[in-house]
Design a protein around this motif. Structure first.
Motif, mmCIF file in Angstrom:
data_model
loop_
_atom_site.group_PDB
_atom_site.id
_atom_site.type_symbol
_atom_site.label_atom_id
_atom_site.label_comp_id
_atom_site.label_asym_id
_atom_site.label_seq_id
_atom_site.Cartn_x
_atom_site.Cartn_y
_atom_site.Cartn_z
ATOM 1 N N ASN A 5 -81.254 77.539 -15.690
ATOM 2 C CA ASN A 5 -80.935 76.123 -15.531
ATOM 3 C C ASN A 5 -80.492 75.863 -14.089
ATOM 4 O O ASN A 5 -80.350 76.784 -13.300
ATOM 5 C CB ASN A 5 -79.869 75.679 -16.537
ATOM 6 C CG ASN A 5 -78.632 76.560 -16.486
ATOM 7 O OD1 ASN A 5 -78.127 76.841 -15.408
ATOM 8 N ND2 ASN A 5 -78.162 77.002 -17.636
ATOM 9 N N GLU A 6 -80.298 74.610 -13.782
ATOM 10 C CA GLU A 6 -79.936 74.191 -12.419
ATOM 11 C C GLU A 6 -78.556 74.713 -12.008
ATOM 12 O O GLU A 6 -78.347 75.061 -10.848
ATOM 13 C CB GLU A 6 -79.979 72.670 -12.324
ATOM 14 C CG GLU A 6 -79.794 72.122 -10.926
ATOM 15 C CD GLU A 6 -80.959 72.450 -10.000
ATOM 16 O OE1 GLU A 6 -80.723 72.510 -8.780
ATOM 17 O OE2 GLU A 6 -82.079 72.671 -10.484
ATOM 18 N N SER A 7 -77.629 74.780 -12.948
ATOM 19 C CA SER A 7 -76.283 75.249 -12.599
ATOM 20 C C SER A 7 -76.295 76.735 -12.224
ATOM 21 O O SER A 7 -75.546 77.156 -11.340
ATOM 22 C CB SER A 7 -75.304 74.987 -13.737
ATOM 23 O OG SER A 7 -75.642 75.742 -14.877
ATOM 24 N N ASP A 8 -77.148 77.526 -12.870
ATOM 25 C CA ASP A 8 -77.283 78.937 -12.493
ATOM 26 C C ASP A 8 -77.853 79.062 -11.084
ATOM 27 O O ASP A 8 -77.426 79.910 -10.302
ATOM 28 C CB ASP A 8 -78.185 79.682 -13.472
ATOM 29 C CG ASP A 8 -77.455 80.134 -14.721
ATOM 30 O OD1 ASP A 8 -76.223 79.947 -14.801
ATOM 31 O OD2 ASP A 8 -78.124 80.677 -15.624
ATOM 32 N N LYS A 10 -77.588 76.913 -8.603
ATOM 33 C CA LYS A 10 -76.559 76.530 -7.624
ATOM 34 C C LYS A 10 -75.502 77.613 -7.484
ATOM 35 O O LYS A 10 -75.059 77.919 -6.377
ATOM 36 C CB LYS A 10 -75.921 75.203 -8.025
ATOM 37 C CG LYS A 10 -76.825 74.021 -7.811
ATOM 38 C CD LYS A 10 -76.143 72.724 -8.181
ATOM 39 C CE LYS A 10 -77.100 71.557 -7.976
ATOM 40 N NZ LYS A 10 -76.496 70.273 -8.332
ATOM 41 N N ALA A 11 -75.088 78.209 -8.606
ATOM 42 C CA ALA A 11 -74.091 79.274 -8.562
ATOM 43 C C ALA A 11 -74.626 80.497 -7.827
ATOM 44 O O ALA A 11 -73.907 81.139 -7.049
ATOM 45 C CB ALA A 11 -73.660 79.639 -9.978
ATOM 46 N N TYR A 12 -75.895 80.812 -8.064
ATOM 47 C CA TYR A 12 -76.538 81.941 -7.395
ATOM 48 C C TYR A 12 -76.519 81.749 -5.879
ATOM 49 O O TYR A 12 -76.128 82.643 -5.131
ATOM 50 C CB TYR A 12 -77.980 82.079 -7.897
ATOM 51 C CG TYR A 12 -78.799 83.130 -7.185
ATOM 52 C CD1 TYR A 12 -78.765 84.449 -7.601
ATOM 53 C CD2 TYR A 12 -79.612 82.789 -6.106
ATOM 54 C CE1 TYR A 12 -79.522 85.412 -6.963
ATOM 55 C CE2 TYR A 12 -80.365 83.752 -5.459
ATOM 56 C CZ TYR A 12 -80.320 85.067 -5.893
ATOM 57 O OH TYR A 12 -81.060 86.014 -5.246
ATOM 58 N N TRP A 13 -76.957 80.576 -5.422
ATOM 59 C CA TRP A 13 -77.015 80.341 -3.984
ATOM 60 C C TRP A 13 -75.630 80.228 -3.369
ATOM 61 O O TRP A 13 -75.413 80.614 -2.224
ATOM 62 C CB TRP A 13 -77.872 79.120 -3.664
ATOM 63 C CG TRP A 13 -79.312 79.456 -3.863
ATOM 64 C CD1 TRP A 13 -80.127 79.032 -4.874
ATOM 65 C CD2 TRP A 13 -80.093 80.343 -3.066
ATOM 66 N NE1 TRP A 13 -81.370 79.606 -4.735
ATOM 67 C CE2 TRP A 13 -81.380 80.416 -3.633
ATOM 68 C CE3 TRP A 13 -79.831 81.091 -1.922
ATOM 69 C CZ2 TRP A 13 -82.388 81.203 -3.105
ATOM 70 C CZ3 TRP A 13 -80.844 81.876 -1.391
ATOM 71 C CH2 TRP A 13 -82.103 81.919 -1.982
ATOM 72 N N LYS A 14 -74.668 79.752 -4.127
ATOM 73 C CA LYS A 14 -73.294 79.695 -3.627
ATOM 74 C C LYS A 14 -72.758 81.110 -3.410
ATOM 75 O O LYS A 14 -72.150 81.401 -2.380
ATOM 76 C CB LYS A 14 -72.406 78.930 -4.609
ATOM 77 C CG LYS A 14 -70.998 78.760 -4.137
ATOM 78 C CD LYS A 14 -70.188 77.931 -5.106
ATOM 79 C CE LYS A 14 -68.763 77.785 -4.597
ATOM 80 N NZ LYS A 14 -67.932 77.024 -5.516
ATOM 81 N N GLU A 15 -72.998 82.004 -4.369
ATOM 82 C CA GLU A 15 -72.553 83.389 -4.222
ATOM 83 C C GLU A 15 -73.324 84.103 -3.117
ATOM 84 O O GLU A 15 -72.757 84.916 -2.383
ATOM 85 C CB GLU A 15 -72.707 84.140 -5.543
ATOM 86 C CG GLU A 15 -71.703 83.714 -6.589
ATOM 87 C CD GLU A 15 -71.785 84.561 -7.838
ATOM 88 O OE1 GLU A 15 -71.833 85.804 -7.718
ATOM 89 O OE2 GLU A 15 -71.807 83.981 -8.941
ATOM 90 N N ASN A 16 -74.609 83.808 -2.996
ATOM 91 C CA ASN A 16 -75.434 84.398 -1.949
ATOM 92 C C ASN A 16 -74.897 84.005 -0.571
ATOM 93 O O ASN A 16 -74.709 84.850 0.302
ATOM 94 C CB ASN A 16 -76.880 83.936 -2.114
ATOM 95 C CG ASN A 16 -77.821 84.551 -1.095
ATOM 96 O OD1 ASN A 16 -77.413 85.270 -0.207
ATOM 97 N ND2 ASN A 16 -79.087 84.240 -1.235
ATOM 98 N N LEU A 17 -74.645 82.732 -0.371
ATOM 99 C CA LEU A 17 -74.121 82.265 0.920
ATOM 100 C C LEU A 17 -72.729 82.811 1.200
ATOM 101 O O LEU A 17 -72.388 83.122 2.342
ATOM 102 C CB LEU A 17 -74.126 80.740 0.960
ATOM 103 C CG LEU A 17 -75.515 80.103 1.009
ATOM 104 C CD1 LEU A 17 -75.397 78.577 0.934
ATOM 105 C CD2 LEU A 17 -76.263 80.522 2.251
ATOM 106 N N SER A 18 -71.923 82.946 0.162
ATOM 107 C CA SER A 18 -70.592 83.514 0.325
ATOM 108 C C SER A 18 -70.680 84.964 0.804
ATOM 109 O O SER A 18 -69.953 85.368 1.722
ATOM 110 C CB SER A 18 -69.827 83.433 -0.990
ATOM 111 O OG SER A 18 -68.599 84.105 -0.896
#
Length: 88
Positions: A5-8, A10-18
């Motif tokens: 889903n879309e929330s996964d 966004k969470a994936y890319w947030k953790e990736n960028l972090s």
């Protein structure tokens, strides 16, 4: 890459960028901080017969960069498995 889903996504890319930001900060500190800004302080210490500031400027920052590549590779593998977007 197919996320559930879309929330996964966004969470994936947030953790990736972090993860990337943390590794870039370490690389900046080692290469610019230790190799340029703190070179005089670190040159007071010897490492394998070389001044530590010189060592960081010549070899330490390169070795740190290679280590950070492997840390990124492991971190992304864990992240891909967590969000089930890994390649088999």
């Amino acid at each position: 890459m197919a996320f559930k889903n879309e929330s996964d996504a966004k969470a994936y890319w947030k953790e990736n960028l972090s993860l990337m930001l943390k590794l870039l900060v370490v690389w900046f500190i080692v290469s610019y901080g230790f190799g340029i800004l703190l070179v005089d302080v670190l040159n007071q210490i010897t490492f394998f017969g070389l001044k530590l500031g010189f060592w960081f400027a010549q070899q330490g920052s390169i070795l740190t960069f290679i280590l950070l590549i492997f840390i990124y590779m492991r971190g992304m593998a864990k992240l891909d498995n967590k969000y089930e977007v890994h390649e088999d």
